[in-house]
Design an enzyme around this catalytic site. Structure first.
Site, mmCIF file in Angstrom:
data_model
loop_
_atom_site.group_PDB
_atom_site.id
_atom_site.type_symbol
_atom_site.label_atom_id
_atom_site.label_comp_id
_atom_site.label_asym_id
_atom_site.label_seq_id
_atom_site.Cartn_x
_atom_site.Cartn_y
_atom_site.Cartn_z
ATOM 1 C CB SER A 174 42.670 34.344 -6.808
ATOM 2 O OG SER A 174 43.012 35.653 -6.406
ATOM 3 C CE LYS A 210 46.528 34.764 -5.532
ATOM 4 N NZ LYS A 210 46.093 35.845 -6.429
#
Length: 223
Positions: free
Chosen positions: A142, A179
């Site tokens: 990601s 993230k």
């Protein structure tokens, strides 16, 4: 090292500030936007000049593959100049940090619980933008587009607060994720760096959400 131009000094300071604030260097596009260049190619030309002058090292193939180098260029073999005086440094083995490597994290237990520690690594603290507390094994892609890949070891400094734009380790219920952090009012967004993944949005009052730490560097095995 050769003398830098005013523009090169400006770019070098921008790189340094980005690393201090987010743990990672800026992309070419971010440098171009910040300094008003028409394209990322102009930023790339300045970066190549900085590399030729020994101020940075560029890793090909990654958008943030920029590393600051020792600006003194004195090759001092264990000493450093500080305030005009030369000081001896401790032996490298004394300076090394011992960091636990965290693998899979069990639901509901602290990230540094003994059962999560797969190994301990001795690492050079100068590799990181701030002193880390542990290494976290990255799972998934990601964050691929800023060069954080599956299997990498992310150096993490424990923190329950973050600034917008910083790369964070966050807990969401039973999952721990890496993230980019963004908070607007009470809305927290955990942004991926890969268009194949969707942002994660949570309310700051959500008890299933917690910040575990800030990314301050990355280690990768090449074998």
């Amino acid at each position: 090292m050769l003398k830098l131009t005013a523009r090169q000094e400006q770019i070098l300071n921008l790189i340094r500030e980005a690393i201090e604030n987010t743990g990672f260097p800026p992309t070419r596009a971010e440098i171009a936007s910040e300094l008003g260049f028409r394209s990322a190619n102009a930023a790339e030309e300045h970066l190549q000049a900085l590399a030729r002058k020994g101020a940075i090292e560029i890793s090909p193939g990654t958008s943030r593959g920029i590393r600051l180098l020792d600006m003194s260029g004195n090759g001092n073999n264990g000493s450093v100049r500080f305030g005009g005086h030369q000081m001896s440094l401790p032996h490298p083995s004394i300076m090394q940090l011992s960091l636990p490597l965290i693998g899979r994290v069990a639901a509901g237990s602290p990230i540094l619980a003994n059962e999560h520690v797969e190994a301990n690594y001795r690492v050079d603290p100068s590799l990181f933008s701030a002193k880390p507390d542990y290494l976290l094994k990255v799972r998934g892609l990601s964050m691929r587009d800023i060069g954080i890949l599956d299997g990498d070891l992310l150096a993490v400094k424990k923190s329950d607060t973050a600034k917008n734009g910083q790369i964070v380790v966050a807990r969401l219920g039973d999952e721990v994720t890496v993230k980019r952090y963004k908070k607007t009012g009470s809305l927290i967004e955990l942004l991926p760096e890969n268009p194949d993944f969707e942002p994660i949005r949570v309310d700051s009052g959500d008890e299933s959400f917690a910040l575990e730490g800030l990314a301050v560097g990355l280690l990768r095995s090449w074998h």
